[in-house]
Structure formats: structure tokens, C-alpha cells
Design a protein around this motif. Structure first.
Motif, PDB file in Angstrom:
ATOM      1  N   THR A  36      -0.941  -1.032   1.835  1.00 54.36           N
ATOM      2  CA  THR A  36       0.421  -1.797   2.690  1.00 54.36           C
ATOM      3  C   THR A  36       1.017  -0.013   2.403  1.00 54.36           C
ATOM      4  O   THR A  36       2.426  -0.549   1.979  1.00 54.36           O
ATOM      5  CB  THR A  36       0.850  -1.928   0.696  1.00 54.36           C
ATOM      6  OG1 THR A  36       1.294  -0.875  -0.669  1.00 54.36           O
ATOM      7  CG2 THR A  36       0.706  -3.083   0.712  1.00 54.36           C
ATOM      8  N   LYS A  38       2.083   2.314   4.583  1.00 55.01           N
ATOM      9  CA  LYS A  38       2.797   2.812   6.040  1.00 55.01           C
ATOM     10  C   LYS A  38       2.830   3.635   6.242  1.00 55.01           C
ATOM     11  O   LYS A  38       3.472   5.160   5.828  1.00 55.01           O
ATOM     12  CB  LYS A  38       3.786   1.811   6.044  1.00 55.01           C
ATOM     13  CG  LYS A  38       3.941   0.787   5.641  1.00 55.01           C
ATOM     14  CD  LYS A  38       5.427   0.311   5.853  1.00 55.01           C
ATOM     15  CE  LYS A  38       5.822  -1.125   5.909  1.00 55.01           C
ATOM     16  NZ  LYS A  38       7.667  -1.957   6.271  1.00 55.01           N
ATOM     17  N   GLN A  39       2.096   4.220   8.019  1.00 54.04           N
ATOM     18  CA  GLN A  39       2.179   5.071   8.848  1.00 54.04           C
ATOM     19  C   GLN A  39       3.470   5.983   8.859  1.00 54.04           C
ATOM     20  O   GLN A  39       4.679   4.957   8.781  1.00 54.04           O
ATOM     21  CB  GLN A  39       1.280   5.476  10.013  1.00 54.04           C
ATOM     22  CG  GLN A  39      -0.220   5.479   9.616  1.00 54.04           C
ATOM     23  CD  GLN A  39      -0.789   5.613  10.777  1.00 54.04           C
ATOM     24  OE1 GLN A  39      -0.924   5.311  11.978  1.00 54.04           O
ATOM     25  NE2 GLN A  39      -2.402   6.176  10.351  1.00 54.04           N
TER      26      GLN A  39
END
Length: 245
Positions: A36, A38-39
Motif C-alpha cells: 500500500t 505509494k511512490q
């Protein structure tokens, strides 16, 4: 969902459990959690530059593959990619995520060793080809030298070729569109080789010229004649110069 297999063993999943068979036993594991994380935007842009450097590195290696035969060390590709990333962000005003090698400082690739098991200078000493671009042609000059003194000869080598491999890369897609090999054949008992001069065919404008320097050793076999001795631990090859045509 889980079900009974042919051997009356549970397979599949039930809730957060996964059943599988391994070496005749039923193994129960928890389902892996989904990633889960996120970049961030900077991380995404850095990944784009990384991918671009990887693509360019592959095409540069393809440009020298006919000569190198992929006889690099295990980290050769990764080392080249890292060098390309540095060159692409040096003297380059493009933002992260849009940095290309040709808009940075490609000259920083000079000196790259294709195989660290056999550095070029360990086998070739004091021979420095001089390059010039005249009328869209690459001119290579090699001063006179003594094979006895300037070259290191592996056991069993009866002949060698001092090689200069040219690959011309097109900046819009990194492809090598022109290649040529210039070479000087020598033997270990020679005291003197006169200076040599080579001239390429015309090179398209704005392309980038890579000149690699290397040496190929040969042994003589009565059945197979001359055979190359170069291998994964013996492939002296250096990127000597990068020039824009």
C-alpha cells in the motif's frame, strides 16, 4: 477458495490463509499483504530516469556486442547504467524524469571498463590512440610501439590484435547505426610496429561516436587454426572516447 486436490490435500485459499503442497506436505501460509506504499512524485521521476538509463545502457552494449561477445563481468551492465545516470544529470538543465544521456555530459562515460577482471591497462601500456573528426569521418592514429614492451602476453598466446571498435549512436533512439573495427595484428616476438592510421566512412551529423579499445589474444591449434583466447575473465576492453559528429 480452498479445495481438496487429487491427493486429498487442501489447495487454494480460505480467508486469509493459503494452502499449497510442497514435498508431499500441505503448507499453510498467511496471504501476503498488498503493498500500500505509494511512490512520491520525486521517486516516480527518479524511476523514469533509471529506466531511461537502463534502455540507453542496453543499446550501448548492443553497439559493442559484435566485438565484446558479451564477455563482461557480472556487474558490467549495472556499472554502465550507473555511469550513464551520472552523465545524464551532469550539465543537464532538464528536470528529473526527462534527463537523457545526450543532453548531459556523455564524456563522463570515457574510461569505462567493460570487464573488471581484465582492466585494459593491465594488458596494454602506453598506447594512446589519437582521434579527430574530419569531414564527418573519424580518424584514428596509433603511434609506433613495441609489442614486447607495451603488451602483456597471457600464457599460450602466439598472436594478438590491438582493436579499435567504433559504434555510432543516434541520439533520438540511442541505436547504434554504424559500426567498424580497426585493428593492428602483432606477435610477442616483435620489437617494433610502425604507426598506424585508420579512417571511417562518413558519419551522420549530430550522432555520437563511441571508440572502444581492446585486445584479442589468439593461440594456434593444428586442427582449428587460430582460436581466440578471450573469455569471461579475459576481455580487456575500455571505452576510450565519446565524440559528437
Amino acid at each position: 477458495m480452498a479445495y481438496l486436490g487429487k491427493s486429498n490435500r487442501l489447495k487454494g485459499s480460505l480467508g486469509n490463509l493459503v494452502f499449497r503442497e510442497l514435498n508431499g506436505k500441505t503448507i499453510v501460509q498467511r496471504k501476503p499483504k498488498k503493498n500500500t506504499v505509494k511512490q512520491t512524485r520525486p521517486t516516480q521521476l527518479a524511476a523514469v530516469d533509471f529506466g531511461s538509463a537502463s534502455t540507453t545502457a542496453k543499446k550501448i552494449r548492443i553497439g559493442v556486442k559484435t566485438y565484446s561477445r558479451d564477455l563482461g563481468d557480472a556487474q558490467s551492465f549495472c556499472r554502465l547504467r550507473t555511469r550513464i545516470q551520472l552523465a545524464a544529470r551532469t550539465d543537464n538543465s532538464a528536470p528529473s524524469g526527462a534527463r537523457k544521456l545526450w543532453e548531459g555530459n556523455p564524456a563522463l562515460l570515457e574510461g569505462f571498463e567493460y570487464n573488471l577482471h581484465s582492466p585494459y591497462e593491465r594488458y596494454v601500456q602506453g598506447i594512446a590512440p589519437e582521434l579527430s573528426l574530419v569531414n564527418q569521418q573519424l580518424q584514428v592514429s596509433v603511434e609506433a610501439f613495441s609489442p614486447k614492451q607495451a603488451l602483456t602476453w597471457p600464457k599460450g598466446a602466439s598472436k594478438a590484435k590491438l582493436c579499435f571498435w567504433m559504434a555510432v549512436h543516434r541520439p533520438e533512439d540511442d541505436l547504434s547505426i554504424q559500426e567498424a573495427l580497426f585493428s593492428v595484428e602483432v606477435t610477442p616476438d616483435q620489437d617494433f610496429i610502425a604507426e598506424s592510421h585508420f579512417t571511417s566512412e562518413a558519419i551522420p551529423e549530430n550522432c555520437w561516436v563511441f571508440l572502444w579499445t581492446g585486445i584479442v589474444y589468439y593461440s594456434y591449434n593444428a586442427v582449428f587454426d587460430w582460436e581466440s583466447m578471450n573469455h569471461k575473465k579475459l576481455q580487456p576492453l575500455r571505452l576510450w572516447k565519446v565524440l559528437q559528429a
